[in-house]
Enzyme design. Structure first.
Site, PDB file in Angstrom:
ATOM      1  N   ASN A   1       0.848  -1.192   0.000  1.00 16.97           N
ATOM      2  CA  ASN A   1       0.000   0.000   0.000  1.00 16.97           C
ATOM      3  C   ASN A   1       0.886   1.246   0.000  1.00 16.97           C
ATOM      4  OD1 ASN A   1       0.518   0.812   2.855  1.00 16.97           O
ATOM      5  ND2 ASN A   1      -0.364  -1.207   3.228  1.00 16.97           N
TER       6      ASN A   1
ATOM      7  N   ASP B   1      -4.395  -6.238   4.925  1.00 11.32           N
ATOM      8  CA  ASP B   1      -5.461  -7.047   5.537  1.00 11.32           C
ATOM      9  C   ASP B   1      -5.388  -8.508   5.107  1.00 11.32           C
ATOM     10  OD1 ASP B   1      -6.667  -5.067   7.063  1.00 11.32           O
ATOM     11  OD2 ASP B   1      -7.732  -4.256   5.326  1.00 11.32           O
TER      12      ASP B   1
ATOM     13  N   PRO C   1      -3.633 -11.650  10.664  1.00 12.35           N
ATOM     14  CA  PRO C   1      -4.054 -11.397  12.048  1.00 12.35           C
ATOM     15  C   PRO C   1      -4.139  -9.897  12.288  1.00 12.35           C
ATOM     16  CG  PRO C   1      -1.765 -12.119  11.952  1.00 12.35           C
ATOM     17  CD  PRO C   1      -2.317 -12.264  10.566  1.00 12.35           C
ATOM     18  N   ASP C   2      -5.111  -9.490  13.078  1.00  9.67           N
ATOM     19  CA  ASP C   2      -5.228  -8.068  13.427  1.00  9.67           C
ATOM     20  C   ASP C   2      -4.360  -7.828  14.661  1.00  9.67           C
ATOM     21  OD1 ASP C   2      -6.003  -5.536  14.360  1.00  9.67           O
ATOM     22  OD2 ASP C   2      -7.943  -5.739  13.339  1.00  9.67           O
TER      23      ASP C   2
ATOM     24  N   PHE D   1      -4.536   3.555  14.656  1.00 10.54           N
ATOM     25  CA  PHE D   1      -4.755   4.567  13.628  1.00 10.54           C
ATOM     26  C   PHE D   1      -5.863   4.090  12.715  1.00 10.54           C
ATOM     27  CE2 PHE D   1      -1.593   8.050  13.438  1.00 10.54           C
ATOM     28  CZ  PHE D   1      -1.006   7.800  14.667  1.00 10.54           C
TER      29      PHE D   1
ATOM     30  N   LYS E   1     -11.988  -2.874  17.871  1.00  9.41           N
ATOM     31  CA  LYS E   1     -10.636  -3.369  18.155  1.00  9.41           C
ATOM     32  C   LYS E   1     -10.353  -3.414  19.649  1.00  9.41           C
ATOM     33  CE  LYS E   1      -8.851  -2.422  13.713  1.00  9.41           C
ATOM     34  NZ  LYS E   1      -7.842  -3.039  12.877  1.00  9.41           N
TER      35      LYS E   1
HETATM   36  N1  CTP Z   1      -3.944  -3.048  12.152  1.00 11.56           N
HETATM   37  C1  CTP Z   1      -3.208  -4.069  12.692  1.00 11.56           C
HETATM   38  N2  CTP Z   1      -3.207  -5.304  12.097  1.00 11.56           N
HETATM   39  C2  CTP Z   1      -3.930  -5.508  10.974  1.00 11.56           C
HETATM   40  C3  CTP Z   1      -4.690  -4.461  10.411  1.00 11.56           C
HETATM   41  C4  CTP Z   1      -4.656  -3.234  11.038  1.00 11.56           C
HETATM   42  O1  CTP Z   1      -2.532  -3.883  13.717  1.00 11.56           O
HETATM   43  N3  CTP Z   1      -3.917  -6.703  10.410  1.00 11.56           N
HETATM   44  C5  CTP Z   1      -3.959  -1.742  12.849  1.00 11.56           C
HETATM   45  C6  CTP Z   1      -3.310  -0.607  12.108  1.00 11.56           C
HETATM   46  O2  CTP Z   1      -1.941  -0.472  12.471  1.00 11.56           O
HETATM   47  C7  CTP Z   1      -4.125   0.579  12.577  1.00 11.56           C
HETATM   48  C8  CTP Z   1      -5.483   0.004  12.817  1.00 11.56           C
HETATM   49  O3  CTP Z   1      -5.301  -1.395  12.970  1.00 11.56           O
HETATM   50  O4  CTP Z   1      -3.683   1.074  13.824  1.00 11.56           O
HETATM   51  C9  CTP Z   1      -6.514   0.255  11.789  1.00 11.56           C
HETATM   52  O5  CTP Z   1      -6.091  -0.161  10.547  1.00 11.56           O
HETATM   53  P1  CTP Z   1      -7.087  -0.104   9.297  1.00 11.56           P
HETATM   54  O6  CTP Z   1      -6.390  -0.723   8.150  1.00 11.56           O
HETATM   55  O7  CTP Z   1      -7.619   1.285   9.155  1.00 11.56           O
HETATM   56  O8  CTP Z   1      -8.256  -0.991   9.853  1.00 11.56           O
HETATM   57  P2  CTP Z   1      -8.841  -2.342   9.397  1.00 11.56           P
HETATM   58  O9  CTP Z   1      -8.941  -3.221  10.576  1.00 11.56           O
HETATM   59  O10 CTP Z   1      -8.091  -2.865   8.241  1.00 11.56           O
HETATM   60  O11 CTP Z   1     -10.297  -1.910   9.035  1.00 11.56           O
HETATM   61  P3  CTP Z   1     -11.019  -1.658   7.618  1.00 11.56           P
HETATM   62  O12 CTP Z   1     -10.362  -2.568   6.641  1.00 11.56           O
HETATM   63  O13 CTP Z   1     -12.412  -1.980   7.918  1.00 11.56           O
HETATM   64  O14 CTP Z   1     -10.817  -0.197   7.319  1.00 11.56           O
END
Ligand code: CTP
Length: 397
Positions: free
Chosen positions: A208, A276, A303-304, A323, A341
């Site tokens: 990205n 993602d 993983p988130d 963020f 989250k």
């Molecule tokens: N984040 C993370 N791990 C992931 C995805 C996101 O730690 N696999 C964290 C990012 O560092 C950021 C926050 O989650 O602090 C939000 O990231 P964002 O990409 O905006 O959120 P998503 O969970 O991907 O939500 P969406 O796709 O619905 O916008």
């Protein structure tokens, strides 16, 4: 001011060594004690007498000097200071440090020391840009060594480019930042930054547009307040800040592993734009065009990382900051994201192309906490970072 601070200054063998004489003077003006060490090569550029006269201290030169060893052994010498500064740090000294060599007084001190170390590189531009030096630099940064400079400009050898040693006052400023007992000293803070790259095959990946600029500025601002920062970064466009422990990763899975290894921390700031999805069918050979049609990629969700840290039942950081990069309904989406989250704060920003924020130098953010949404005016990313670092410092009191 540096009153009461003790600096062990190692002067390497480069033409820039003359600037170290001025550095000694500037440090002493600010109240620091400077114990000088001059390498053999350094002696070719400045005289032992001028170094020791300016420092007002005994000069150390030789690993096997019986007199010196009886007075203060080299191990003890490596531990007397609040900070070890190497200026100029030559390509040779950097290589020795990166390789863990200990074959003269300077390299032995550097291997034995348990105090923070700052290097101020100075060398010819080709030497600086050489793959070996850049490899050593990355290793040293990863070891937590603070790197100041080099600057770009005309060089004594007649060439132009990066490699000039930073000026004495720039070095003094970096030393003051490092030694200030800021409000976050003693606090360990994790910052994730940059994009992640998810391989499709050995030459292609999904990525990205994150440059890593905001995460880098935040890590730098936290370090300036005295925090011990672990900076876990994907392949970013901007170099990592100095004065932090850098862990480089490529993929989301590697980032998650590095985050878990860095815990426990007092606070976590998750600025990384983590992909993602990853490609589960990633090939270890380059995919070829084929008559049978387009390649079919299969994806799995990554993983988130933010969510897993936010929802830890044991040892959760006191403050978890996420963020949210949104292109529409910014506040609404980010507010929902904070709850989903489980993080304490979300820093939301509008990254739709018209704002010029992603990859740009400015940011306009909204801080969302359980107290609601607070709009910050548009400002430089460095300024956002400083403001956020100050808020983090308040929250950890
Ligand atoms: N984040 C993370 N791990 C992931 C995805 C996101 O730690 N696999 C964290 C990012 O560092 C950021 C926050 O989650 O602090 C939000 O990231 P964002 O990409 O905006 O959120 P998503 O969970 O991907 O939500 P969406 O796709 O619905 O916008």
């Amino acid at each position: 001011m540096l009153a009461g601070k003790h600096i062990l200054l190692i002067i390497g063998g480069g033409i820039a060594a003359f600037k170290s004489l001025d550095l000694i003077r500037r440090l002493r003006e600010r109240g620091a004690t400077v114990t000088p060490v001059l390498t053999r090569a350094g002696e070719e550029f400045v005289t032992p007498l001028s170094v020791s006269a300016l420092a007002g201290q005994k000069l150390y030169r030789d690993l096997f000097d019986l007199g010196d060893e009886a007075e203060m052994g080299h191990i003890q010498l490596s531990r007397i200071a609040d900070l070890v500064v190497i200026a100029p740090a030559t390509a040779d000294l950097m290589a020795k440090m990166a390789g863990g060599l200990a074959n003269d007084l300077a390299s032995t001190l550097l291997l034995a020391t348990d105090t923070p170390v700052m290097i101020v590189p100075a060398m010819n531009v080709r030497m600086w840009e050489h793959a070996a030096t850049q490899r050593n630099l990355a290793t040293l940064r990863g070891d937590g060594i603070i790197v100041v400079g080099p600057n770009e400009g005309d060089m004594a050898c007649g060439e132009f480019g990066p490699g000039r040693m930073s000026e004495p006052l720039e070095i003094v400023a970096a030393i003051e930042t490092q030694l200030n007992d800021g409000p976050l000293s003693g606090r360990r803070i994790l910052v994730t930054s940059g994009p992640t790259h998810e391989p499709i095959d050995p030459v292609r990946y999904i990525a990205n547009r994150s440059s890593g600029a905001q995460g880098t500025a935040i890590a730098s601002a936290l370090a300036a307040l005295g925090a011990d920062v672990v900076f876990i970064t994907g392949p970013a466009d901007v170099p990592p800040p100095s004065g932090v422990h850098v862990v480089r990763v490529q993929t989301a899975l590697q980032m998650q592993e590095a985050v878990n290894a860095a815990l426990p921390v007092d606070a976590g700031v998750f600025t990384a734009a983590v992909a993602d999805w990853r490609v589960t069918t990633a090939s270890d050979r380059k995919l070829k065009k084929s008559k049978d049609g387009l390649p079919l990629l299969e994806f799995a969700e990554n993983p988130d990382i933010l969510k897993s840290v936010s929802q830890m039942t044991e040892g959760r950081p006191k403050l978890v900051v996420g963020f949210a990069a949104e292109t529409n309904d910014v506040i609404e989406n980010a507010t929902a994201k904070r709850l989903r989250k489980g993080c304490d704060w979300i820093v939301a920003n509008d990254v739709s192309p018209a704002t010029g924020i992603m990859g740009g130098s400015e940011n306009a953010v909204t801080l969302i906490s359980d107290e609601g949404a607070e709009d910050w005016p548009r400002m430089a990313k460095d300024q956002v970072a400083k403001q956020l670092a100050a808020r983090i410092s308040d929250a950890l009191k």
